[in-house]
Design a protein around this motif. Sequence first.
Motif, short mmCIF file in Angstrom:
data_model
loop_
_atom_site.label_atom_id
_atom_site.label_comp_id
_atom_site.label_asym_id
_atom_site.label_seq_id
_atom_site.Cartn_x
_atom_site.Cartn_y
_atom_site.Cartn_z
N HIS A 88 0.83 -1.21 0.00
CA HIS A 88 0.00 0.00 0.00
C HIS A 88 0.86 1.26 0.00
O HIS A 88 0.64 2.18 -0.80
N ASN A 134 -10.70 -6.84 1.35
CA ASN A 134 -10.44 -6.00 2.54
C ASN A 134 -11.68 -5.28 3.06
O ASN A 134 -11.58 -4.21 3.64
N ARG A 166 -11.53 -2.37 -0.86
CA ARG A 166 -11.04 -1.23 -0.08
C ARG A 166 -9.68 -0.85 -0.64
O ARG A 166 -8.67 -1.52 -0.37
N SER A 167 -9.62 0.19 -1.42
CA SER A 167 -8.39 0.55 -2.11
C SER A 167 -8.55 1.92 -2.75
O SER A 167 -9.67 2.36 -3.02
N SER A 171 -1.88 -8.52 5.37
CA SER A 171 -2.60 -7.25 5.27
C SER A 171 -3.72 -7.25 4.24
O SER A 171 -4.13 -6.20 3.78
N TYR A 172 -4.23 -8.42 3.87
CA TYR A 172 -5.35 -8.44 2.93
C TYR A 172 -6.18 -9.70 3.11
O TYR A 172 -5.73 -10.70 3.66
N ASP A 173 -7.44 -9.63 2.66
CA ASP A 173 -8.27 -10.81 2.55
C ASP A 173 -9.15 -10.67 1.31
O ASP A 173 -9.56 -9.58 0.94
N ASN A 205 -9.72 4.42 1.68
CA ASN A 205 -9.32 4.13 3.07
C ASN A 205 -10.04 5.00 4.09
O ASN A 205 -10.24 4.59 5.23
N ASN A 252 -6.61 -15.39 2.83
CA ASN A 252 -6.13 -14.39 3.78
C ASN A 252 -4.62 -14.33 3.68
O ASN A 252 -3.94 -15.35 3.81
N GLY A 278 -2.05 -7.53 -1.34
CA GLY A 278 -3.46 -7.49 -1.63
C GLY A 278 -3.85 -6.94 -2.98
O GLY A 278 -4.64 -7.54 -3.71
#
Length: 491
Positions: A33, A438, A389-390, A462-464, A413, A459, A364
């Motif tokens: 990120h 996310n 979510r990005s 820092s991401y799913d 975010n 998973n 992610g």
Amino acid sequence: MKLSSRQWLQFSILLILAAVLRFFRLTDLPYSHDELSALSRLDFSSFSDLLNFGVRPDGHPALVHVFLFYWTKIFGTSEEMVKLPFIVSGLAVVACVYLVGLRWLDEQTAFFSASTVALSQYFIIYSQYARPYITGCLLALLLVHFLLRILFSPKNSFWDYFFFTLFLVLSSLNHHISMLFASLVFLSGVVLVSKERRKKYLLASSAAALAYLPHLSITLSQFSIGGVGGWLSPPEPDFILKFLFFLIHYSLPLLATIGVVFLFSLYRCKKSTVSTERKKILYLFFILFFCSFLITFFYSLFRNPVLQFSTLIFSAPFFILAFFSLFRKLKSNFYTLFTVLFVGLFLQSLSADRKFFELNFRQGFEQFVKVADTYKRKYPNKKISMIVRSEKWFIDFYQKKWNTSIPVIFQPNDVFFSPDSISRILDTLSSQIVLVGNLEPQQIAQLMNRYPEELFSENGYSYDIKVLMEYSIKKSSPFLKATKKQFQRNF
């Protein structure tokens, strides 16, 4: 400083090991990120625009961002080219730790300290991370080396003061915490420098302060914005213990080996005379590390959370050097045995316990695009969308890289989709498959009312990701039935 043949062999082996671990599958290393955020703020036509719109709104000083601005203009924005200078900096850190340890302490301390830096996931990750962490670590090592030359070398030259000034400025322009570390180095020099050298030392430090002045307005502007307290929690009381365990991969066998050899060295090896100079250097190294930690720890508790493992990288090598200098000199056979165990357990824990060679190549934003593209090709007659979510720039970057185009609904975010927002999104979606990345569990649960079948779940660091589909696909998809059976077996 001349190295013996054995020292050259040690030095070469460490650098080769460090290079293999850092360059391994370089072309497969994705951006994080923070790296994507930095790259998204490089597209400016002038240097002044870069400073005003790329650096000033950020929370970091200008040095690395300005470097990336010119580097990417020449070499482009591919991961391997952007990460390359930081990997080289990481190798230089290994070299500097060895050479600083050898010059100011002893060969045994130099080898085990440099081995830790070469093999620890902590230093490997930040060597592959195009942000101002490993660069600050390198600058800190060079800064302290030239401070030690000013303090303890029998004779000083103009170049000692020149490079001390240079690295004092660069450390301050690299990261605000590395500027804190540089300030601690400067204050330590004020206390320790001899009267004969104090005038030159203060002149060199004053020159560094003057060189930093043009950046001061940016620093004050960044401080006025605030910090990362909105998403980073204050540190727990055991933060430092977790950090030290992370350095050795939370490996109990490695911890036990280090502890046993340390106690063995104290009780079975000859006690050597410690010079006054060496004592001062050890005290200096411990003070630099713990003062840097304590200042950021209490600032994070009472003002604004800024303390992370990453912000200790500027001072961590000095703790490692000071710690291994406490070992008494091991006899040849025990030295060899400890070396084999030490290196072997580090590599084993890196691979098996930390799963470095599996997880290091998944981030992610690229995974969102790769997985979505996989299902787009798997079901060419079905529409697929992404809800992630990005920031838009991040996904656009990887859609361009993978030459794909999938409709995306972005949750930035600083935004949270309410249940009403999710409902409105569902009303407008005509896709039979949706990838969610996310999002919060309650958001996913609401989406699964429309897309109840789970095709894929992953998973990572820092991401799913979840790939969901409507019931209508179920009857015509043998792939789904196999996936569902596998999912049931796993859970």
